[in-house]
Design a protein around this motif. Structure first.
Motif, short mmCIF file in Angstrom:
data_model
loop_
_atom_site.label_atom_id
_atom_site.label_comp_id
_atom_site.label_asym_id
_atom_site.label_seq_id
_atom_site.Cartn_x
_atom_site.Cartn_y
_atom_site.Cartn_z
N VAL A 97 -3.09 -10.23 -6.74
CA VAL A 97 -2.78 -8.97 -6.43
C VAL A 97 -3.80 -8.04 -6.59
CG1 VAL A 97 -1.32 -6.92 -7.72
CG2 VAL A 97 -0.64 -9.36 -8.19
N LYS B 244 3.35 -6.70 1.08
CA LYS B 244 4.07 -6.17 -0.07
C LYS B 244 3.02 -5.13 -0.36
CE LYS B 244 6.67 -10.23 -1.06
NZ LYS B 244 5.90 -11.20 -0.28
N GLU C 245 -2.13 -11.27 -2.12
CA GLU C 245 -0.58 -11.48 -1.82
C GLU C 245 0.12 -10.42 -1.70
OE1 GLU C 245 2.25 -14.58 -1.65
OE2 GLU C 245 0.43 -14.79 -0.29
N GLU C 246 -0.35 -9.30 -2.64
CA GLU C 246 0.29 -7.89 -2.66
C GLU C 246 -0.78 -6.93 -3.14
OE1 GLU C 246 1.48 -10.24 -5.38
OE2 GLU C 246 3.22 -10.79 -4.56
N ARG D 185 8.96 -9.10 -4.39
CA ARG D 185 8.89 -10.58 -4.36
C ARG D 185 10.18 -11.24 -4.01
NH1 ARG D 185 4.62 -11.15 -9.09
NH2 ARG D 185 2.68 -10.91 -7.91
N ASP D 186 11.11 -10.49 -4.61
CA ASP D 186 12.47 -11.03 -4.72
C ASP D 186 13.33 -10.56 -3.11
OD1 ASP D 186 12.44 -12.19 -6.87
OD2 ASP D 186 13.65 -10.59 -7.91
N LEU E 253 6.90 -4.86 -8.18
CA LEU E 253 6.38 -5.99 -7.37
C LEU E 253 7.41 -7.21 -7.31
CD1 LEU E 253 3.58 -6.31 -6.57
CD2 LEU E 253 2.90 -7.19 -8.76
N ASP E 254 8.42 -7.28 -8.54
CA ASP E 254 9.14 -8.30 -8.65
C ASP E 254 10.10 -8.09 -7.62
OD1 ASP E 254 7.99 -9.71 -10.55
OD2 ASP E 254 9.07 -8.89 -12.16
N GLU F 252 -1.21 -12.52 -14.38
CA GLU F 252 -1.38 -12.41 -12.91
C GLU F 252 -3.02 -12.39 -12.69
OE1 GLU F 252 0.97 -11.91 -10.53
OE2 GLU F 252 2.58 -11.05 -11.56
#
Ligand SMILES: NC(=O)c1ccc[n+]([C@@H]2O[C@H](COP(=O)([O-])OP(=O)(O)OC[C@H]3O[C@@H](n4cnc5c(N)ncnc54)[C@H](O)[C@@H]3O)[C@@H](O)[C@H]2O)c1
Length: 333
Positions: free
Chosen positions: A3, A111, A68-69, A241-242, A237-238, A25
């Motif tokens: 992250v 993201k 990734e984010e 991700r979902d 963030l979750d 993380e």
């Protein structure tokens, strides 16, 4: 996978980094240390010192790290300064975000969780303020944050970069263990100013107006504990991700406290007198600003657990009383 936290050496960003690392993380920080503190950087995070407006520098970070984010805290955020020097704010906040989004698209990072502010609403017609209310910022700072939100919306429409914009009300408090806390220079936030007065670093605190249309005549604001605020970032963030869609959420406690109530709460937590004087009203201070945060609770399942005034002041006091000169003391010892 990592992250990327932009502004991870700042007050709120450093709390995010600590909580992300607590959760297991892997974190990469980019910060130019304009207002951030080197001592606030978590030792287990990879740190790149540089400016998000420098596209070659930013590209090099995205090339080296498996990002990734992104969580984007890096901005200038003083309302008064933004009115005197608006171009600084358009340049850092708006142009910085444009460079960031360009770099994210180039590296297929899709993201982003973003720090927005209650200042995007300007003077609300009514309270509590909900996300459906019009955004009519009255300061350059608030306007740049609103433009940053629009930049993300258009970038999502064109390239599928999903964002969550979190509109903070008054953020206060510190990590419970007090190794990091709030240390802005200049300090403009109420809780640190009250506690600097408790430490005897200021002779008194000035209350800007006691003739507002509120029960005790002083302005009412909505305070959220910084650790609860970061919980909402982790939930956002979750959510992304979902596969959650881009959206905007208010983050506040949905409860207002007056300036006098905050000073009284600090007197009771610290046991100090905290002298206060009444001064003139400041231009543009609305009497009451309270967030409606139901949407974050429903959609992100956000459960703010520490957002009582006593807890906010207790945790802030642990930090200020153990670090009376903020991070500067740690530099000289
Ligand atoms: N503190 C609050 O109550 C509050 C309320 C609403 C919104 N916000 C927003 O939250 C974010 C964080 O606020 P904070 O109080 O932690 O501020 P801060 O000044 O402590 O943190 C900002 C960090 O970003 C870094 N930074 C700024 N411009 C940069 C650039 N161009 N490149 C790299 N790094 C850069 C700074 O050095 C600093 O470490 C800001 O975006 C602010 O607008 C804060």
């Amino acid at each position: 996978m990592s992250v990327l936290v932009l502004g991870g050496a700042g007050y709120i960003g450093s709390h995010a980094v600590y909580q992300l690392i607590d959760k297991g993380e892997t974190v990469v920080i980019v910060d130019n240390l304009e207002t951030g503190q080197r001592q606030a950087i978590h030792p287990d995070a990879a740190f790149y010192e540089g400016d998000i407006r420098d596209i070659d520098f930013l590209r090099s970070v995205f090339e080296k790290e498996p990002i990734e984010e992104v969580i984007h805290f890096a901005a200038n955020s003083l309302v008064g300064e933004s009115m005197k020097n608006p171009l600084k704010y358009y340049n850092n906040n708006v142009y910085g975000t444009q460079v960031l989004l360009q770099t994210m698209i180039e590296h297929d990072v899709k993201k982003i969780v973003f720090s927005s502010t209650a200042a995007v609403y300007g003077e609300p017609e009514s309270t509590p303020i909900t996300e459906a209310m019009p955004t009519l910022p009255t300061s350059t700072y608030g306007e740049t944050k609103r433009i940053m939100e629009k930049l993300m919306k258009r970038t999502d429409e064109a390239y599928g970069v999903n964002y969550v914009s979190l509109r903070y009300f008054n953020v206060a408090g510190a990590r419970e263990t007090a190794e990091i806390g709030e240390d802005h220079c200049p300090e403009t936030h109420l809780v640190p100013i009250i506690l600097q007065t408790a430490l005897g670093q200021r002779s008194h605190i000035t209350i800007f107006g006691d003739d507002y249309n509120t029960p005790d005549g002083t302005c009412i604001r909505d305070y959220v504990h910084v650790e609860d605020l970061i919980d909402a970032h982790l939930a956002a963030l979750d959510y992304l991700r979902d596969g959650g869609q881009s959206d905007v959420f208010n983050l506040g406690s949905s409860q207002g406290f007056s300036v006098k109530e905050m000073i009284d709460a600090a007197r009771s937590v610290t046991g100090k007198e905290i002298p206060a004087k009444i001064g003139a009203r400041r231009d543009g201070d609305p009497s009451i600003l309270i967030a409606g945060s139901d949407k974050a609770k429903q959609v992100l399942d956000w459960k703010p657990a520490r957002t009582s005034v006593a807890k906010i002041i207790e945790d802030a006091w642990k930090w200020h009383s153990s670090h009376p000169n903020g991070y500067r003391k740690e530099v000289s010892t």
